[in-house]
Design a protein around this motif. Structure first.
Motif, PDB file in Angstrom:
ATOM      1  N   TYR A  71       0.850  -1.194   0.000  1.00 55.30           N
ATOM      2  CA  TYR A  71       0.000   0.000   0.000  1.00 55.30           C
ATOM      3  C   TYR A  71       0.884   1.242   0.000  1.00 55.30           C
ATOM      4  O   TYR A  71       2.035   1.200   0.448  1.00 55.30           O
ATOM      5  N   ASN A  72       0.336   2.344  -0.477  1.00 54.44           N
ATOM      6  CA  ASN A  72       0.979   3.648  -0.364  1.00 54.44           C
ATOM      7  C   ASN A  72       0.055   4.577   0.407  1.00 54.44           C
ATOM      8  O   ASN A  72      -1.165   4.540   0.220  1.00 54.44           O
ATOM      9  N   GLY A  73       0.639   5.394   1.269  1.00 54.58           N
ATOM     10  CA  GLY A  73      -0.181   6.318   2.041  1.00 54.58           C
ATOM     11  C   GLY A  73       0.573   7.592   2.364  1.00 54.58           C
ATOM     12  O   GLY A  73       1.808   7.611   2.477  1.00 54.58           O
ATOM     13  N   LEU A  74      -0.171   8.673   2.503  1.00 60.76           N
ATOM     14  CA  LEU A  74       0.383   9.967   2.901  1.00 60.76           C
ATOM     15  C   LEU A  74       0.101  10.136   4.387  1.00 60.76           C
ATOM     16  O   LEU A  74      -1.058  10.214   4.798  1.00 60.76           O
ATOM     17  N   VAL A  75       1.181  10.130   5.189  1.00 60.74           N
ATOM     18  CA  VAL A  75       1.004  10.276   6.629  1.00 60.74           C
ATOM     19  C   VAL A  75       1.352  11.696   7.047  1.00 60.74           C
ATOM     20  O   VAL A  75       2.081  12.413   6.357  1.00 60.74           O
ATOM     21  N   ILE A  76       0.835  12.089   8.193  1.00 61.89           N
ATOM     22  CA  ILE A  76       1.066  13.436   8.709  1.00 61.89           C
ATOM     23  C   ILE A  76       2.444  13.522   9.347  1.00 61.89           C
ATOM     24  O   ILE A  76       2.829  12.668  10.151  1.00 61.89           O
TER      25      ILE A  76
ATOM     26  N   LYS B 243      -5.769  -9.701  17.794  1.00 60.79           N
ATOM     27  CA  LYS B 243      -5.111 -10.664  16.912  1.00 60.79           C
ATOM     28  C   LYS B 243      -3.766 -10.098  16.457  1.00 60.79           C
ATOM     29  O   LYS B 243      -3.625  -8.891  16.270  1.00 60.79           O
ATOM     30  N   PRO B 244      -2.771 -10.967  16.258  1.00 63.51           N
ATOM     31  CA  PRO B 244      -1.453 -10.495  15.818  1.00 63.51           C
ATOM     32  C   PRO B 244      -1.554  -9.688  14.525  1.00 63.51           C
ATOM     33  O   PRO B 244      -2.326 -10.025  13.626  1.00 63.51           O
ATOM     34  N   ALA B 245      -0.767  -8.608  14.439  1.00 67.36           N
ATOM     35  CA  ALA B 245      -0.775  -7.754  13.247  1.00 67.36           C
ATOM     36  C   ALA B 245       0.631  -7.205  13.030  1.00 67.36           C
ATOM     37  O   ALA B 245       1.235  -6.656  13.960  1.00 67.36           O
ATOM     38  N   LEU B 246       1.135  -7.368  11.815  1.00 66.89           N
ATOM     39  CA  LEU B 246       2.493  -6.926  11.485  1.00 66.89           C
ATOM     40  C   LEU B 246       2.474  -6.092  10.210  1.00 66.89           C
ATOM     41  O   LEU B 246       1.956  -6.523   9.183  1.00 66.89           O
ATOM     42  N   THR B 247       3.049  -4.899  10.304  1.00 63.62           N
ATOM     43  CA  THR B 247       3.129  -3.975   9.170  1.00 63.62           C
ATOM     44  C   THR B 247       4.554  -3.462   9.028  1.00 63.62           C
ATOM     45  O   THR B 247       5.141  -2.980   9.995  1.00 63.62           O
ATOM     46  N   ASP B 248       5.129  -3.576   7.828  1.00 58.43           N
ATOM     47  CA  ASP B 248       6.416  -2.935   7.515  1.00 58.43           C
ATOM     48  C   ASP B 248       6.135  -1.592   6.851  1.00 58.43           C
ATOM     49  O   ASP B 248       5.181  -1.468   6.076  1.00 58.43           O
ATOM     50  N   PHE B 249       6.973  -0.598   7.130  1.00 63.85           N
ATOM     51  CA  PHE B 249       6.813   0.693   6.460  1.00 63.85           C
ATOM     52  C   PHE B 249       8.157   1.218   5.970  1.00 63.85           C
ATOM     53  O   PHE B 249       9.206   0.891   6.515  1.00 63.85           O
ATOM     54  N   LYS B 250       8.092   2.028   4.911  1.00 56.20           N
ATOM     55  CA  LYS B 250       9.294   2.654   4.339  1.00 56.20           C
ATOM     56  C   LYS B 250       8.906   4.025   3.807  1.00 56.20           C
ATOM     57  O   LYS B 250       7.961   4.148   3.022  1.00 56.20           O
TER      58      LYS B 250
ATOM     59  N   TYR C 276       4.129  16.301   5.443  1.00 55.69           N
ATOM     60  CA  TYR C 276       3.593  14.964   5.171  1.00 55.69           C
ATOM     61  C   TYR C 276       4.737  14.064   4.705  1.00 55.69           C
ATOM     62  O   TYR C 276       5.784  14.548   4.249  1.00 55.69           O
ATOM     63  N   SER C 277       4.518  12.755   4.792  1.00 55.25           N
ATOM     64  CA  SER C 277       5.486  11.788   4.274  1.00 55.25           C
ATOM     65  C   SER C 277       4.744  10.749   3.429  1.00 55.25           C
ATOM     66  O   SER C 277       3.764  10.157   3.889  1.00 55.25           O
ATOM     67  N   TRP C 278       5.232  10.553   2.209  1.00 56.57           N
ATOM     68  CA  TRP C 278       4.664   9.540   1.321  1.00 56.57           C
ATOM     69  C   TRP C 278       5.333   8.216   1.658  1.00 56.57           C
ATOM     70  O   TRP C 278       6.561   8.074   1.570  1.00 56.57           O
ATOM     71  N   THR C 279       4.546   7.254   2.078  1.00 56.53           N
ATOM     72  CA  THR C 279       5.068   6.056   2.720  1.00 56.53           C
ATOM     73  C   THR C 279       4.536   4.787   2.065  1.00 56.53           C
ATOM     74  O   THR C 279       3.402   4.736   1.622  1.00 56.53           O
ATOM     75  N   GLU C 280       5.409   3.781   2.014  1.00 56.35           N
ATOM     76  CA  GLU C 280       5.009   2.457   1.520  1.00 56.35           C
ATOM     77  C   GLU C 280       4.772   1.541   2.718  1.00 56.35           C
ATOM     78  O   GLU C 280       5.544   1.543   3.680  1.00 56.35           O
ATOM     79  N   PHE C 281       3.683   0.779   2.647  1.00 59.63           N
ATOM     80  CA  PHE C 281       3.360  -0.168   3.704  1.00 59.63           C
ATOM     81  C   PHE C 281       3.240  -1.571   3.104  1.00 59.63           C
ATOM     82  O   PHE C 281       2.623  -1.741   2.058  1.00 59.63           O
TER      83      PHE C 281
ATOM     84  N   ARG D 271     -10.168  12.863   1.237  1.00 58.27           N
ATOM     85  CA  ARG D 271     -10.514  11.472   1.585  1.00 58.27           C
ATOM     86  C   ARG D 271      -9.274  10.796   2.134  1.00 58.27           C
ATOM     87  O   ARG D 271      -8.157  11.286   2.000  1.00 58.27           O
ATOM     88  N   LEU D 272      -9.454   9.647   2.756  1.00 61.10           N
ATOM     89  CA  LEU D 272      -8.349   8.924   3.362  1.00 61.10           C
ATOM     90  C   LEU D 272      -7.202   8.736   2.365  1.00 61.10           C
ATOM     91  O   LEU D 272      -7.402   8.238   1.265  1.00 61.10           O
ATOM     92  N   ALA D 273      -6.001   9.116   2.781  1.00 61.68           N
ATOM     93  CA  ALA D 273      -4.832   9.084   1.895  1.00 61.68           C
ATOM     94  C   ALA D 273      -4.162   7.717   1.907  1.00 61.68           C
ATOM     95  O   ALA D 273      -2.996   7.567   2.276  1.00 61.68           O
ATOM     96  N   LEU D 274      -4.905   6.692   1.503  1.00 63.61           N
ATOM     97  CA  LEU D 274      -4.388   5.321   1.487  1.00 63.61           C
ATOM     98  C   LEU D 274      -4.813   4.628   0.200  1.00 63.61           C
ATOM     99  O   LEU D 274      -5.984   4.681  -0.183  1.00 63.61           O
ATOM    100  N   HIS D 275      -3.844   3.969  -0.442  1.00 66.23           N
ATOM    101  CA  HIS D 275      -4.084   3.338  -1.740  1.00 66.23           C
ATOM    102  C   HIS D 275      -3.425   1.963  -1.774  1.00 66.23           C
ATOM    103  O   HIS D 275      -2.230   1.817  -1.484  1.00 66.23           O
ATOM    104  N   ALA D 276      -4.214   0.938  -2.107  1.00 65.71           N
ATOM    105  CA  ALA D 276      -3.677  -0.416  -2.300  1.00 65.71           C
ATOM    106  C   ALA D 276      -3.007  -0.454  -3.666  1.00 65.71           C
ATOM    107  O   ALA D 276      -3.671  -0.460  -4.701  1.00 65.71           O
ATOM    108  N   ALA D 277      -1.677  -0.457  -3.675  1.00 65.16           N
ATOM    109  CA  ALA D 277      -0.934  -0.236  -4.913  1.00 65.16           C
ATOM    110  C   ALA D 277      -0.578  -1.510  -5.664  1.00 65.16           C
ATOM    111  O   ALA D 277      -0.680  -1.571  -6.887  1.00 65.16           O
ATOM    112  N   GLN D 278      -0.137  -2.550  -4.928  1.00 70.53           N
ATOM    113  CA  GLN D 278       0.368  -3.747  -5.596  1.00 70.53           C
ATOM    114  C   GLN D 278      -0.081  -5.007  -4.854  1.00 70.53           C
ATOM    115  O   GLN D 278      -0.231  -4.995  -3.638  1.00 70.53           O
ATOM    116  N   LEU D 279      -0.225  -6.060  -5.633  1.00 71.05           N
ATOM    117  CA  LEU D 279      -0.550  -7.375  -5.065  1.00 71.05           C
ATOM    118  C   LEU D 279       0.178  -8.431  -5.884  1.00 71.05           C
ATOM    119  O   LEU D 279       0.065  -8.469  -7.103  1.00 71.05           O
TER     120      LEU D 279
END
Length: 238
Positions: free
Chosen positions: A86-91, A122-129, A137-142, A199-207
């Motif tokens: 995913y890609n997202g714009l965080v504050i 429930k267990p949840a794991l997210t990597d970010f870059k 703002y920071s444009w971030t990959e999740f 709107r929410l700054a989150l986009h499912a970019a790749q699968l």
């Protein structure tokens, strides 16, 4: 909105679409609003839900075209064999260029419809870059290794940098050009400024997912116009 314009890939087993923000993935309990699945059923009555995106999230979503494909792809998601980016714009400016958030997510029993980080979850794991630091703002990959409700949204909040325009876990404020452009002036035609992003700054970019014949499908959904325009303006004034 033409359904054909949203399709990014299709074969005999699945159809992949670039969902707009604001559109439901599947019908809700009341069934009063349109959903992507219902739109698909007009041309393909036998369509199967494999996964879903939050209503506010845009981007890549796939549906199975027959029962066998549905079972096969669902098992991959459950076994966590898929790669979801995913890609997202965080504050704000994220101090760490990359990292991971490993924090269990549970339903918020006080505020229904929201989630919290809690040991009973429930267990949840997210990597970010961080891809681009624009200071405000920071444009971030999740990359999510689990598929919990609101996972990226709540993990972004956990590191102190919620997603922009997140009404549940952030301040919900739209992104305005005037907030980062010096000497901003409204045009004579407009009495008030229109937001770049509302709107929410989150986009499912790749699968990345394995097809029944064994080869890997690498699917990608381009950014929608509002996110593209916001990034272009931020890059101009970096």
């Amino acid at each position: 909105m033409k359904l054909q314009d949203l399709i990014v890939f299709e074969n005999d087993d699945l159809v992949a679409l670039n969902k707009p923000s604001g559109l439901l993935s599947i019908p809700d309990r009341e069934g009063k609003e349109p959903s992507l699945k219902e739109l698909l059923q007009h041309t393909c009555p036998d369509i199967f839900t494999i996964h879903r995106l939050d209503r506010e999230t845009s981007g890549l979503i796939i549906f199975g075209k027959h029962a066998g494909a549905h079972k096969y792809f669902c098992q991959q998601f459950e076994a966590r064999k898929t790669i979801k980016i995913y890609n997202g714009l965080v504050i704000g400016s994220v101090p760490e260029p990359s990292g991971s958030v490993d924090a269990p997510i549970a339903e918020n029993m006080v505020k229904r419809g929201t989630m919290i980080i809690h040991r009973r979850g429930k267990p949840a794991l997210t990597d970010f870059k961080v891809l681009h630091d624009f200071t405000l703002y920071s444009w971030t990959e999740f990359r999510i290794h689990t598929g919990r409700t609101h996972q990226i949204r709540i993990h972004a909040k956990e590191i102190g940098h919620p997603l922009a325009v997140d009404t549940l876990y952030g301040d919900g404020k739209p992104v305005y050009l005037s907030s980062f452009k010096s000497k901003f002036n409204l045009s004579k035609e407009h009495l008030e400024e229109r937001p770049l992003l509302n709107r929410l700054a989150l986009h499912a970019a790749q699968l990345k997912i394995q097809a029944p014949d064994g080869h890997w499908l690498e699917l990608e959904a381009p950014l929608h116009k509002d996110l593209r325009a916001t990034l272009q303006q931020l890059q101009k004034r970096k």
